[in-house]
Design a protein around this motif. Structure first.
Motif, mmCIF file in Angstrom:
data_model
loop_
_atom_site.group_PDB
_atom_site.id
_atom_site.type_symbol
_atom_site.label_atom_id
_atom_site.label_comp_id
_atom_site.label_asym_id
_atom_site.label_seq_id
_atom_site.Cartn_x
_atom_site.Cartn_y
_atom_site.Cartn_z
ATOM 1 N N GLU B 235 0.843 -1.188 0.000
ATOM 2 C CA GLU B 235 0.000 0.000 0.000
ATOM 3 C C GLU B 235 0.880 1.241 0.000
ATOM 4 O O GLU B 235 1.969 1.243 0.576
ATOM 5 C CB GLU B 235 -0.896 0.006 1.246
ATOM 6 C CG GLU B 235 -1.981 1.050 1.184
ATOM 7 C CD GLU B 235 -3.131 0.739 2.150
ATOM 8 O OE1 GLU B 235 -3.079 -0.304 2.827
ATOM 9 O OE2 GLU B 235 -4.059 1.561 2.217
ATOM 10 N N LYS B 247 -6.356 0.184 3.360
ATOM 11 C CA LYS B 247 -7.058 -0.686 2.410
ATOM 12 C C LYS B 247 -6.598 -2.134 2.531
ATOM 13 O O LYS B 247 -7.389 -3.048 2.643
ATOM 14 C CB LYS B 247 -6.828 -0.179 0.982
ATOM 15 C CG LYS B 247 -7.447 1.183 0.753
ATOM 16 C CD LYS B 247 -7.493 1.534 -0.717
ATOM 17 C CE LYS B 247 -8.083 2.927 -0.920
ATOM 18 N NZ LYS B 247 -7.160 3.983 -0.417
ATOM 19 N N HIS B 248 -5.316 -2.346 2.492
ATOM 20 C CA HIS B 248 -4.791 -3.719 2.513
ATOM 21 C C HIS B 248 -4.980 -4.325 3.909
ATOM 22 O O HIS B 248 -4.799 -3.632 4.907
ATOM 23 C CB HIS B 248 -3.304 -3.689 2.144
ATOM 24 C CG HIS B 248 -2.735 -5.045 1.856
ATOM 25 N ND1 HIS B 248 -2.227 -5.855 2.848
ATOM 26 C CD2 HIS B 248 -2.606 -5.738 0.694
ATOM 27 C CE1 HIS B 248 -1.791 -6.982 2.309
ATOM 28 N NE2 HIS B 248 -2.014 -6.941 0.993
#
Lengths: 269, 259, 322
Positions: B235, B247-248
């Motif tokens: 990321e 997000k990850h």
């Protein structure tokens, strides 16, 4: 990047070859090593006498093979003796520690300060004589490094759990010393013994070369170089070259083999 | 503070598809990111994530047996095409790097004075008198007593030695300051202090800083950040955004653990 | 801190000298027969009982052994080491004649060996895997396996007998003026032998410690920050030389061992040659004196090494942990 170290096979085979030829020297020698031949004085290397002859017409190769027996015999006996003394001294010092250790180590350091050749010389002055005596003298003066290694190994090992356990279960002292401690420092002792062996060969040839080792009439690698000092003046170069070459190759084998084991093991010399 | 407004397309480093393998094993691969000029970029990840390898690649100091693919542009020059000398020249003129273990960063037998001189003025070809005046002022700013110059490394604490390294950074005013886990060998108090000084340096010199760390608290001072795992970037983005909305899954876990 | 450390070293040196003196004194008493027989050699049997008693009294042999040791040590401390059993001259005179010759040889050897080995070891250690690096490792193993006297014999064969370039024995030309140039000319071969047989292991030692330093953290930091290779090299040498000097100290005794053999081969009239001669003719007073003085010189050398270590290692100077 750890490079895989090769097993020094070549050197082990070479050393084994030197040992076998010396052991069977009386069978292998092309001539009787003490047989004089007044028609064959100072002959340069030739087809009959591969390494030439000496001032009494004796075959140099035969004398070298037999001479190796004396040199290697003295080296082996003295190394066995010095290892035993070194193990006992270093073991006591390392296992008991404290004041005993401190006193024993000071004495050891003092011995290490005196050039070992000087001590051997001094002892030779008192009891010069047979091959056995010389081996004894070298054994009694050659144990210092072994003792230091054994001591540091004992100090390291005695703190380990299995030794502490053995102590807790009241294992007899001799069992702890020999069964547990000594057995585990065999690799380190092995390496230092190999180097001691090279050192012993060195000492024997040095003494004999100085004319105060084995009696000059006995053929040994050192005594041959002792007499070679006179032979050089008449141009008998082979008398100076070959005995030294034998010594050089033998010590080289021993050192290379020792060096490989030293790097392989965890010994610290 | 005008350097901070320098956002947008102005990159000092542009790393494209970099992969490094050693003895047939990839240490990093598919690594692409840009380092904006005058900003702090944090590279975050645990040990073995490839963040230190990335730093070595930027410095041009990968181990001799390592093979590198891809390209690293520094001010539009491809580092891959430079000779060993030219790379050493870059490290001397444009970069300065602070490493994790300050106690071992100095030679044990030289006084701090000579070592700081070698790490600063000597690189720039300055004389020792000029050096002494300038370094004394910097040491004072960093709360270091002046007599550290006449001390040996073993006489100083890790925190003091790390501040000595920072003093070199202040002295050199490098275009890029790289810091590889600069605080992880320090205790909490010295960590806070070091971060404060680092921010101070950034404000004063406007240098680009690449900050390698495993500690999100340290990364918080950065503008943008790159998260690495198993040799890859998982990321990348602005620090504020990643903190707010990771997000990850790996980043999510990191952020969750941190707050 | 330094005072305490040096004090320990001085005590150590004293213990060494006491052991050496014990060794040399009791050696004489362990010898077969006694100084009377030593003095008269093979003719000892022909002495009458009265003559024997007279000699024994002169040597103080009717007193207890420890008492004799005390007397001997007291005299030795005043520089009186007795008289040579063969030459009849004072032992101290004989030793003082010989000492400078041995020192010339050993100091020059040490100087050449350290200079050469530091230079070689640094070059080789900095270029790992180079021809020099591997070549030096091989040379070091090979040279440590060559007996110095054999090397000497080979040199005499080549340079003295075949080529006739260099003298194979003595310290001065008989017809010469005994000047410095002549002395150095005679020193070439013994010196070369001693240097070759020591330089390999010393260079190898430095080479290894240079390699260790070259991979150390501070060197990586310096390289990453563009510190010049010249400055890095000087830092490496500064640190690598500390264990090296310590190693030189450990090996100093073996220099004296090596010089015994080389002095004898090249008829260099130093202490080593004297030692060998007196063993051969069983001249015990000289033998005792020679051992004692070699012990003293070694202890002094070790003390110099210790002082050098303090200068090189700031940790010893500035407290910290030793």
């Amino acid at each position: 990047m750890r490079t895989q170290r090769k097993y020094p096979l070549f050197w082990i085979v070479l050393l084994a070859l030197i040992f076998t030829t010396t052991i069977f020297s009386s069978l292998l020698a092309p001539f009787e090593p003490n047989a004089m031949d007044m028609n064959q004085i100072y002959k340069a290397p030739n087809a009959t006498h591969l390494l030439g002859t000496d001032q009494l017409g004796r075959d140099v190769l035969s004398r070298l093979l037999v001479g190796g027996k004396v040199t290697l015999f003295i080296a082996i006996i003295s190394v066995v003796l010095s290892s035993i003394i070194g193990i006992i001294y270093g073991g006591i010092s390392g296992y008991f520690g404290g004041a005993i250790d401190a006193v024993m180590m000071r004495i050891l350091e003092a011995f290490l300060t005196i050039p070992s050749l000087v001590i051997v010389l001094a002892l030779q002055a008192i009891m010069q004589g047979s091959v056995w005596r010389m081996a004894m003298i070298m054994g009694v003066t050659g144990w210092f490094v072994t003792a230091r290694i054994v001591r540091s190994e004992f100090i390291r090992l005695k703190e380990l759990e299995f030794v502490q356990m053995a102590k807790m279960f009241r294992t007899p002292l001799w069992k702890i010393l020999f069964g547990h401690l000594l057995r585990n420092c065999i690799p380190a002792i092995f390496v230092v013994t190999i180097f001691n062996f090279a050192g012993a060969i060195f000492t024997e040839v040095s003494l004999s070369f100085l004319g105060i080792g084995v009696p000059p009439a006995t053929p040994s690698w050192g005594t041959m170089l002792y007499t070679a000092q006179n032979d050089l003046l008449v141009g008998a170069w082979w008398m100076g070259l070959f005995p030294g070459l034998f010594i050089f190759v033998t010590i080289l084998c021993v050192q290379v083999i020792g060096g490989t084991f030293k790097q392989g093991g965890r010994s610290h010399i | 503070m005008e350097v901070l407004s320098n956002k947008g397309g102005d990159h000092i480093f542009k790393i494209e598809n970099v992969a490094v393998h050693l003895n047939g094993k990839y240490l990093i691969h598919d690594v692409s990111f840009t380092v904006p000029k005058g900003q702090i970029t944090a590279v975050i990840g645990e040990s073995g994530s490839g963040k230190s390898t990335t730093l070595s690649a930027l410095l041009g100091m990968l181990p001799a047996q390592a093979v590198m693919e891809g390209s690293i542009l520094f001010n539009e020059r491809n580092l891959m095409e430079l000779s060993e000398q030219e790379r050493a020249g870059l490290r001397k003129k444009h970069f300065f790097t602070i490493f994790q273990d300050a106690t071992n960063s100095f030679s044990p037998t030289l006084k701090i004075k000579q070592q700081l001189y070698r790490l600063t003025a000597s690189r720039l070809g300055q004389k020792e008198e000029a050096f002494l005046g300038k370094i004394t002022a910097i040491l004072k700013d960093l709360n270091l007593p002046e007599d550290v110059l006449n001390r040996y490394p073993f006489e100083l604490s890790g925190g003091m030695l790390q501040r000595c390294m920072l003093a070199c950074a202040f002295y050199n005013e490098p275009d890029v300051l790289m810091a590889d886990e600069p605080t992880s060998a320090l205790d909490m108090l010295h960590q806070q202090e070091f971060i404060k000084l680092l921010k101070n340096l950034h404000a004063r010199l406007g240098a680009t800083i690449i900050l390698i760390t495993h500690d999100l608290g340290v990364a918080a001072i950065a503008d943008s950040m790159i998260v690495m795992k198993n040799g890859e970037i998982v990321e990348a983005g602005q620090v504020a955004e990643i903190f707010k909305e990771p997000k990850h899954p790996y980043t999510k876990r990191l952020v969750a653990n941190h707050f | 801190m330094i005072a305490k450390w040096l004090g320990k070293r001085v005590i150590m040196g004293t213990i060494v000298l006491i052991i050496v003196s014990f060794l040399s004194f009791f050696m004489m008493h362990a010898a077969p027969g006694n100084p009377a027989t030593a003095y008269y050699g093979g003719n000892a049997q022909t002495l009458t009982t009265g003559e024997k008693e007279r000699i024994e009294q002169a040597f103080g042999l009717d007193k207890p052994v420890l008492f004799q040791y005390g007397t001997w040590l007291g005299e030795a401390l005043q520089g009186n080491l007795g008289y040579s059993a063969k030459e009849g001259r004072p032992v101290s005179t004989i030793l003082l004649e010989r000492l400078p010759n041995t020192l010339q040889l050993i100091v020059l050897t040490l100087f050449l060996v350290t200079i050469t080995s530091i230079w070689l070891g640094l070059q080789a250690g900095m270029k790992e895997g180079s021809l020099l690096d591997r070549g030096l490792s091989i040379f070091s193993i090979a040279s440590s396996a060559i007996p110095p006297f054999w090397l000497g014999i080979l040199f005499i064969m080549v340079f003295s007998i075949t080529l006739g370039w260099l003298p194979s024995s003595g310290m001065n030309d008989v017809r010469g003026d005994g000047g410095l140039v002549d002395r150095l000319y005679h020193m070439v071969l013994p010196l070369t032998v001693l240097v070759i047989s020591h330089v390999g292991i010393f260079a190898r030692f430095l080479q290894d410690s240079v390699k260790v330093e070259n991979h150390s953290y501070y060197v990586q930091v310096a390289r990453a920050n563009g510190v010049s290779e010249r400055e890095i090299r000087s830092m490496i040498l500064r640190n690598a030389v500390i264990p090296y000097i310590n190693y030189v100290g450990v090996t100093i005794p073996s220099f004296f061992g090596g010089s015994i053999v080389v002095e004898t081969l090249f008829s260099w009239s130093g202490l080593g040659q004297l030692l060998v001669k007196s063993v051969m003719v069983k001249d015990f007073p000289v033998l005792m004196g020679a051992i004692l003085i070699i012990g003293v010189v070694v202890v002094i050398c070790l003390f110099i090494i210790d002082v050098l270590m303090i200068c090189l290692n700031p940790r010893l100077r500035r407290g910290g942990f030793v």
